[in-house]
Enzyme design. Structure first.
Site, PDB file in Angstrom:
ATOM      1  CG  ASP A 108      -5.710   2.954  -8.538  1.00  0.00           C
ATOM      2  OD1 ASP A 108      -6.419   2.385  -7.689  1.00  0.00           O
ATOM      3  OD2 ASP A 108      -4.955   3.898  -8.260  1.00  0.00           O
ATOM      4  CB  SER A 162      -0.936   0.019   1.209  1.00  0.00           C
ATOM      5  OG  SER A 162      -1.595   1.283   1.301  1.00  0.00           O
TER       6      SER A 162
END
Length: 450
Positions: free
Chosen positions: A327, A174
């Site tokens: 994404d 992350s």
């Protein structure tokens, strides 16, 4: 398009060839970080090419609330008068970060080691996203967080009055968590160390160094080790924001699946921690080329040329590539419908805690359009039907998620029947010019009632 207010249903119809140039907005990740680091520098940072989507504008508003002086000089041009590391003032009101998980998590990190208190909220989507993955490591510095059950917004963060440096191993890949810890480490004495087992986008490390911080990156048996020396004086910068590869994904992928297309998408940032989609598309057999390769502001940049690619094949995407394209899986799943064979996407469980559960959102929408999809907690498999093979004809739920909305609109450009999204409004959070940009290339979008 508005990211708030009444839903904006939109239908995408099968289009003719997509041709011309698509000038996509500035990189969202770099835009957020430019504003935050500019606010933590001493002096005036000049930014051009800033993405002026709602997510970034919410971060700009937050930086003003913490005491920085921001001036807008016209499209994409801003100056930020910084307050210095540790110089944030306590906001007088709640900080509304809208739809932006990046914005809220990075801002929490930036204020967590100052002796101030701030309360954060956001839209319905953001209020449903977990914040514990950030507030847990921030607690190691001495910050405290009080939110709703499950570590959800609204949440009040009480910054550490006497912060201590931290050594932290990021449990899941992350960039948001890593960046929040590094930003918190700026105002802690000594060295803050972040270890990531899988590399994620490295804009924060690059930009910290550019602003004058001592930020050392080394590979070790533990993983990628980032060591930041705390309490620097950050120096103001002149920043030219490259164009966003995550936004470029939509015109690029649409051109690959719409017959006869030949589109150029200029000035795209190709940071290796962000370019996994383009590598994957080339492995599938896409006619995608990089032209005019160069470096701008320490980041690799190129012009992308995408042409209709009727011979794409499904592949298995390596799970270790996920952080560099997390994404882009929604739009890749659309491209996969127009390839031959199965495209297997593993290691993608992070998609379940984005603006929506993106695995479920894409699986349900593509099934409604006639595709065959398999999923488990960490995997998405799309069975391709070849060029023009997706039946379409469905209304798909965007779930307040900009990338889901744009992905299904791209599907409608090449499907046999139109595809409708129930709300195109959230697209404004990241890509406010998506509709006119795609229509200029040749897309056919119709808003409800038109």
């Amino acid at each position: 398009m508005s990211g708030h207010g009444d839903p904006i249903p939109m239908t995408s119809r099968r289009s003719g060839p997509l041709t011309g140039e698509a000038h996509v907005p500035g990189d969202k990740s770099i835009s957020h970080r430019s504003l935050i680091l500019g606010a933590l520098a001493v002096g005036e940072t000049h930014i051009t090419g800033l993405l002026e989507g709602q997510d970034v504008l919410d971060t700009a508003r937050a930086m003003r609330a913490f005491g920085a002086e921001l001036t807008h000089h016209g499209t994409g041009a801003w100056t930020v008068g910084g307050v210095g590391v540790g110089g944030f003032a306590e906001p007088s009101d709640v900080i509304d970060c809208g739809n932006s998980g990046t914005g809220v998590r990075l801002i929490m990190g930036a204020m967590a080691t100052s002796p101030i208190t701030a309360t954060f909220t956001g839209d319905a989507s953001l209020r449903g996203r977990p914040m514990g993955r950030v507030t847990d490591p921030l607690a190691l510095f001495g910050a405290r967080a009080y939110g709703r059950s499950g570590g959800r917004l609204p949440m009040t963060v009480v910054g550490a009055a006497e912060p201590v440096p931290v050594r932290y191993t990021v449990p899941v890949p992350s960039a948001q968590v890593k960046s929040a810890v590094l930003l918190a480490g700026l105002n802690a004495p000594g060295e803050t160390v972040v270890i990531e087992k899988e590399a994620t986008r490295d804009h924060t490390e690059r930009m910290l160094t550019g602003f004058g911080a001592q930020c050392r990156v080394e590979d070790s048996e533990e993983g990628r080790v980032i060591t930041l020396t705390g309490q620097p004086e950050l120096l103001p910068q002149t920043i030219v924001v490259p164009r966003d590869p995550s936004s470029a994904a939509f015109p690029v992928c649409a051109a690959l699946i719409v017959e006869g297309s030949d589109a150029l998408v200029p000035n795209i940032g190709l940071n290796p921690t962000r370019a996994g989609l383009f590598t994957t598309l080339q492995e599938m057999g896409a006619d995608l080329t990089f032209e005019n390769m160069r470096e701008e502001g320490g980041e690799p940049v190129a012009d992308l040329r995408a042409r209709f690619s009727p011979n794409m094949k499904g592949i298995e995407v390596p799970p270790e590539r996920a952080p560099s394209m997390i994404d882009e899986y929604p739009i890749l799943s659309v491209v996969a419908c127009f390839a031959e064979g199965a495209t297997v996407m593993k290691g993608v469980k992070e998609l379940r805690v984005k603006e929506s559960d993106r695995i479920d959102a894409m699986a349900r929408g593509l099934e409604a359009c006639g595709a065959t999809v398999e999923e488990d907690e960490d995997t998405l498999i799309v069975h391709g039907m070849g060029p023009g093979g997706l039946p379409g004809g469905a209304t798909c739920a965007a779930r307040l998620d900009h990338r889901i909305a744009m992905s299904f609109l791209c599907a409608g450009m090449a499907a046999q029947q139109p595809v409708t999204v129930d709300d195109a409004g959230p697209i404004a959070t990241s890509f406010p010019v998506f509709e006119p940009l795609m229509e200029k290339l040749g897309a056919q979008f119709v808003r409800a009632g038109e």
